[in-house]
Design a protein around this motif. Structure first.
Motif, PDB file in Angstrom:
ATOM      1  N   LEU A   1      53.519  76.074  64.958  1.00 12.25           N
ATOM      2  CA  LEU A   1      53.546  74.919  64.055  1.00 12.25           C
ATOM      3  C   LEU A   1      52.782  75.245  62.774  1.00 12.25           C
ATOM      4  O   LEU A   1      52.026  76.230  62.722  1.00 12.25           O
ATOM      5  CB  LEU A   1      52.913  73.709  64.755  1.00 12.25           C
ATOM      6  CG  LEU A   1      53.527  73.340  66.112  1.00 12.25           C
ATOM      7  CD1 LEU A   1      52.748  72.203  66.766  1.00 12.25           C
ATOM      8  CD2 LEU A   1      54.996  72.956  65.963  1.00 12.25           C
ATOM      9  N   ASP A   2      52.958  74.403  61.761  1.00 13.50           N
ATOM     10  CA  ASP A   2      52.275  74.675  60.484  1.00 13.50           C
ATOM     11  C   ASP A   2      50.760  74.483  60.581  1.00 13.50           C
ATOM     12  O   ASP A   2      50.019  74.813  59.662  1.00 13.50           O
ATOM     13  CB  ASP A   2      52.864  73.839  59.339  1.00 13.50           C
ATOM     14  CG  ASP A   2      52.908  72.354  59.648  1.00 13.50           C
ATOM     15  OD1 ASP A   2      52.374  71.955  60.710  1.00 13.50           O
ATOM     16  OD2 ASP A   2      53.480  71.594  58.852  1.00 13.50           O
TER      17      ASP A   2
ATOM     18  N   LYS B   1      67.497  63.973  64.161  1.00 16.45           N
ATOM     19  CA  LYS B   1      66.272  64.792  64.099  1.00 16.45           C
ATOM     20  C   LYS B   1      66.397  66.019  64.998  1.00 16.45           C
ATOM     21  O   LYS B   1      65.495  66.372  65.739  1.00 16.45           O
ATOM     22  CB  LYS B   1      65.071  63.937  64.519  1.00 16.45           C
ATOM     23  CG  LYS B   1      64.865  62.764  63.567  1.00 16.45           C
ATOM     24  CD  LYS B   1      63.660  61.936  63.940  1.00 16.45           C
ATOM     25  CE  LYS B   1      63.419  60.870  62.868  1.00 16.45           C
ATOM     26  NZ  LYS B   1      62.341  59.962  63.230  1.00 16.45           N
TER      27      LYS B   1
ATOM     28  N   ASN C   1      66.241  69.036  64.463  1.00 16.84           N
ATOM     29  CA  ASN C   1      65.303  70.156  64.279  1.00 16.84           C
ATOM     30  C   ASN C   1      63.847  69.715  64.450  1.00 16.84           C
ATOM     31  O   ASN C   1      62.934  70.404  64.024  1.00 16.84           O
ATOM     32  CB  ASN C   1      65.506  70.808  62.907  1.00 16.84           C
ATOM     33  CG  ASN C   1      65.388  69.796  61.782  1.00 16.84           C
ATOM     34  OD1 ASN C   1      65.356  68.592  62.054  1.00 16.84           O
ATOM     35  ND2 ASN C   1      65.314  70.250  60.549  1.00 16.84           N
ATOM     36  N   GLU C   2      63.646  68.521  65.059  1.00 15.15           N
ATOM     37  CA  GLU C   2      62.285  68.037  65.317  1.00 15.15           C
ATOM     38  C   GLU C   2      62.141  67.659  66.787  1.00 15.15           C
ATOM     39  O   GLU C   2      62.099  66.485  67.162  1.00 15.15           O
ATOM     40  CB  GLU C   2      61.989  66.820  64.414  1.00 15.15           C
ATOM     41  CG  GLU C   2      62.043  67.164  62.932  1.00 15.15           C
ATOM     42  CD  GLU C   2      61.912  65.933  62.045  1.00 15.15           C
ATOM     43  OE1 GLU C   2      62.260  64.813  62.493  1.00 15.15           O
ATOM     44  OE2 GLU C   2      61.451  66.095  60.905  1.00 15.15           O
TER      45      GLU C   2
ATOM     46  N   LEU D   1      57.875  65.703  67.364  1.00 17.20           N
ATOM     47  CA  LEU D   1      57.748  66.167  65.981  1.00 17.20           C
ATOM     48  C   LEU D   1      58.516  65.271  65.009  1.00 17.20           C
ATOM     49  O   LEU D   1      58.342  65.360  63.799  1.00 17.20           O
ATOM     50  CB  LEU D   1      58.245  67.614  65.854  1.00 17.20           C
ATOM     51  CG  LEU D   1      57.395  68.669  66.573  1.00 17.20           C
ATOM     52  CD1 LEU D   1      57.998  70.045  66.402  1.00 17.20           C
ATOM     53  CD2 LEU D   1      55.958  68.672  66.083  1.00 17.20           C
ATOM     54  N   GLY D   2      59.391  64.404  65.560  1.00 13.09           N
ATOM     55  CA  GLY D   2      60.167  63.521  64.693  1.00 13.09           C
ATOM     56  C   GLY D   2      59.504  62.170  64.476  1.00 13.09           C
ATOM     57  O   GLY D   2      60.019  61.333  63.741  1.00 13.09           O
TER      58      GLY D   2
ATOM     59  N   ASN E   1      52.318  64.889  61.565  1.00 15.92           N
ATOM     60  CA  ASN E   1      52.718  65.576  60.340  1.00 15.92           C
ATOM     61  C   ASN E   1      52.886  67.070  60.602  1.00 15.92           C
ATOM     62  O   ASN E   1      52.781  67.880  59.708  1.00 15.92           O
ATOM     63  CB  ASN E   1      51.691  65.325  59.227  1.00 15.92           C
ATOM     64  CG  ASN E   1      50.278  65.529  59.757  1.00 15.92           C
ATOM     65  OD1 ASN E   1      50.105  66.038  60.867  1.00 15.92           O
ATOM     66  ND2 ASN E   1      49.282  65.132  58.987  1.00 15.92           N
ATOM     67  N   ARG E   2      53.115  67.416  61.872  1.00 19.39           N
ATOM     68  CA  ARG E   2      53.295  68.837  62.187  1.00 19.39           C
ATOM     69  C   ARG E   2      54.754  69.233  62.013  1.00 19.39           C
ATOM     70  O   ARG E   2      55.657  68.438  62.270  1.00 19.39           O
ATOM     71  CB  ARG E   2      52.896  69.114  63.635  1.00 19.39           C
ATOM     72  CG  ARG E   2      51.414  68.961  63.930  1.00 19.39           C
ATOM     73  CD  ARG E   2      51.266  69.112  65.432  1.00 19.39           C
ATOM     74  NE  ARG E   2      49.898  69.176  65.918  1.00 19.39           N
ATOM     75  CZ  ARG E   2      49.199  68.123  66.296  1.00 19.39           C
ATOM     76  NH1 ARG E   2      49.709  66.907  66.180  1.00 19.39           N
ATOM     77  NH2 ARG E   2      47.981  68.276  66.783  1.00 19.39           N
ATOM     78  N   ARG E   3      54.984  70.486  61.655  1.00 16.63           N
ATOM     79  CA  ARG E   3      56.339  71.036  61.518  1.00 16.63           C
ATOM     80  C   ARG E   3      56.399  72.402  62.185  1.00 16.63           C
ATOM     81  O   ARG E   3      55.387  73.108  62.234  1.00 16.63           O
ATOM     82  CB  ARG E   3      56.706  71.213  60.025  1.00 16.63           C
ATOM     83  CG  ARG E   3      56.930  69.924  59.256  1.00 16.63           C
ATOM     84  CD  ARG E   3      58.301  69.321  59.560  1.00 16.63           C
ATOM     85  NE  ARG E   3      58.390  67.920  59.153  1.00 16.63           N
ATOM     86  CZ  ARG E   3      58.034  66.894  59.894  1.00 16.63           C
ATOM     87  NH1 ARG E   3      57.547  67.074  61.095  1.00 16.63           N
ATOM     88  NH2 ARG E   3      58.170  65.655  59.457  1.00 16.63           N
TER      89      ARG E   3
END
Length: 328
Positions: free
Chosen positions: A259-260, A276, A278-279, A301-302, A307-309
């Protein structure tokens, strides 16, 4: 304030029970596959009733509990590859069939054929099926006969009220490819049946993402899907590959992601919201310093609260992580 908290607790309890049921159905079916395939190898008669019950339990799980049973396909047991592979292909095929709107009876027939798709390998010398290195041309020619051997083995199988023709076709056709450039070779033009094309996609995906005697480094799940979608030489039905991507999301269950925040997480379910894709839902298993969490944290993640990606995917082998451990 009591309401939402209690709802959350009862939701978690429901989830835990769903997971427990999925686990039971999965391991019972692996056991049944083990018995049936071993009986075929030894030329013994097969207990068809147990097989039917096992397939029905998988269909029920898919209809009531799809996320939990799909999660079980992330369990990649190297030593039991033959058996878990058959069960994984059964689950993925039934999930795909459900997405295509098949009836419960059709899902059962599809699941039965998927469970037995590699039955013919039991009639091939184990020195060939378990060979760690590449096969010689002669060995590969023999290996390719597992489709015909599967058809014959099902022909000899008693205990079904009628000869399971659809099941036989799935065993026979699942390596033919849509343009018939696969095997066995055909003298006349034909269209592999929808069920065989579904099993081909489920088989290809599970095989590509699993460590096997001759595949020490499996494909990462999202790369396997990309290859199946973008390389027409693989011979999969493009609509069914698209359906599989819709089912699994871009990051299939069992994918290890970074994750970022530099935390590491395992994808445990696709996002229920198709917008969503891709989340996904993930379980954070390592913190930003690379320390494993004693209690992994589940995050959607959606959802607006996170706020994580995902910034990239990575290989579990690289970090010595057993992804399957997070599903049991």
């Amino acid at each position: 304030e009591i309401g939402p908290e209690r709802d959350k607790a009862s939701l978690e309890e429901d989830e835990a029970q769903a997971k427990e049921r999925a686990k039971r159905a999965y391991f019972q079916t692996v056991e049944v596959a083990k018995h049936v395939l071993s009986d075929v190898r030894l030329g013994k008669s097969v207990n068809a009733r147990r097989v039917k019950r096992a397939v029905q339990s998988i269909v029920d799980q898919v209809l009531n509990n799809e996320t939990a049973i799909m999660g079980m396909t992330a369990l990649k047991h190297y030593d039991d590859y033959t058996f878990t592979h058959c069960v994984n292909v059964c689950i993925i095929s039934v999930v795909l069939g459900q997405k295509l709107g098949l009836t419960k009876l059709q899902l059962y027939e599809l699941g039965l054929g998927a469970l037995f798709h590699d039955l013919g390998k039991m009639r091939i010398d184990e020195a060939i099926t378990n060979k760690p290195g590449p096969l010689t041309d002669e060995e590969f020619d023999r290996m390719k006969e597992h489709t015909t051997e599967g058809l014959m083995a099902l022909f000899d199988m008693h205990g079904f009220s009628e000869v399971p023709f659809r099941t036989m076709l799935m065993a026979y056709e699942h390596h033919m490819k849509t343009d018939l450039s696969g095997y066995p070779k055909n003298k006349r033009p034909r269209d592999p049946t929808l069920f065989s094309r579904i099993v081909a996609v489920a088989d290809g995906f599970d095989a590509a993402t699993t460590r096997r005697p001759y595949q020490k480094v499996p494909f990462r799940p999202e790369l396997a899907l990309k290859e199946m979608r973008d390389n027409p030489d693989r011979g999969y039905d493009p609509l069914l590959v698209k359906a599989l991507i819709n089912v699994t999301g871009i990051f299939p269950v069992g994918t290890l992601v970074i994750l970022d925040t530099y935390e590491m997480a395992v994808v445990t379910a696709p996002n229920p919201d198709p917008a969503k894709i891709n989340e996904p839902i993930v379980k954070v298993v390592y913190d930003a310093n690379g320390v494993p969490l004693a209690d992994p944290v589940t995050i959607n993640l959606g959802s607006e609260n996170t706020n994580r990606r995902i910034i990239k995917t990575t290989r579990p082998e690289k970090y010595n992580i057993d992804v399957g451990a997070y599903f049991v």
